[in-house]
Scaffold this active site. Structure first.
Site, PDB file in Angstrom:
ATOM      1  N   PRO A 178      32.655  -2.008  74.789  1.00  0.00           N
ATOM      2  CA  PRO A 178      33.050  -0.842  74.140  1.00  0.00           C
ATOM      3  C   PRO A 178      31.749  -1.698  72.891  1.00  0.00           C
ATOM      4  CG  PRO A 178      35.589  -2.351  74.268  1.00  0.00           C
ATOM      5  CD  PRO A 178      34.404  -1.949  75.668  1.00  0.00           C
ATOM      6  N   ARG A 206      31.996 -19.136  69.138  1.00  0.00           N
ATOM      7  CA  ARG A 206      32.196 -17.798  67.761  1.00  0.00           C
ATOM      8  C   ARG A 206      34.331 -17.718  66.870  1.00  0.00           C
ATOM      9  NH1 ARG A 206      30.361 -12.390  69.404  1.00  0.00           N
ATOM     10  NH2 ARG A 206      30.412 -11.281  67.693  1.00  0.00           N
TER      11      ARG A 206
END
Ligand code: CA2
Length: 164
Positions: free
Chosen positions: A11, A108
């Protein structure tokens, strides 16, 4: 017949090169596919590159690859961190699987540190931006060759250097 490699993208990767280039770079998915098709020719592969924003569609494509492809390269995007369905589909494939990320998820947020997909992957390529796709294909070429040692290897087109 040339071995086919399924290259799946999850996605939001359709927004590559359009949004957030400071994180994901300036290349679009079409740019990446163009380079990957050229690299595939040097390895004697056919590439089938696809993107979906839908988990079930990715599962269906993985099931398709199970019977039609020699390997799967997958950037599951956010589904990396959430999808048992994609993991189960990959585990049902008796194929070499490479997990791929543009960024290095370990640099991250903490929620990106866990990958379900890793449990099915032979290896992970992460943090090399769009160039990671070509690195993944090179790694896949070795995995496919190792899986069928009798098969002739494609010429990679690299010229031999003469001794000085
Ligand atoms: O680094 C990667 O390739 C990721 O798979 C990218 C995912 C992220 O959820 C994973 O943790 C790491 C996000 C893909 C979103 O792609 C976009 C591209 C351009 C603009 C916005 C989103």
């Amino acid at each position: 017949m040339k071995p086919k490699i399924m290259v799946l993208n999850g996605p939001n990767l359709n927004l590559l090169g359009v949004r957030q280039p400071h994180i994901y770079g300036h290349d679009t998915l079409a740019d990446i596919e163009r380079r990957l098709q050229a690299r595939a020719r040097t390895h004697g592969f056919v590439i089938d590159m696809r993107q979906s924003n839908h988990e079930g569609e990715l599962v269906t494509w993985i099931q398709e690859a199970r019977t039609t492809c020699a390997g799967i390269i997958i950037n599951p995007a956010a589904y990396t961190h959430t999808s048992v369905a994609i993991l189960d589909a990959l585990l049902a494939c008796d194929l070499p699987i490479i997990e791929l990320h543009l960024t290095n998820p370990h640099k991250r947020e903490e929620f990106r540190h866990r990958s379900f997909v890793t449990l099915a992957a032979k290896g992970v390529i992460a943090g090399f931006g769009a160039g990671g796709y070509e690195l993944a294909l090179d790694a896949m070429a070795k995995l496919v060759a190792d899986a069928s040692p009798g098969a002739p290897r494609a010429k990679t087109g690299t010229k031999k250097r003469r001794a000085p």
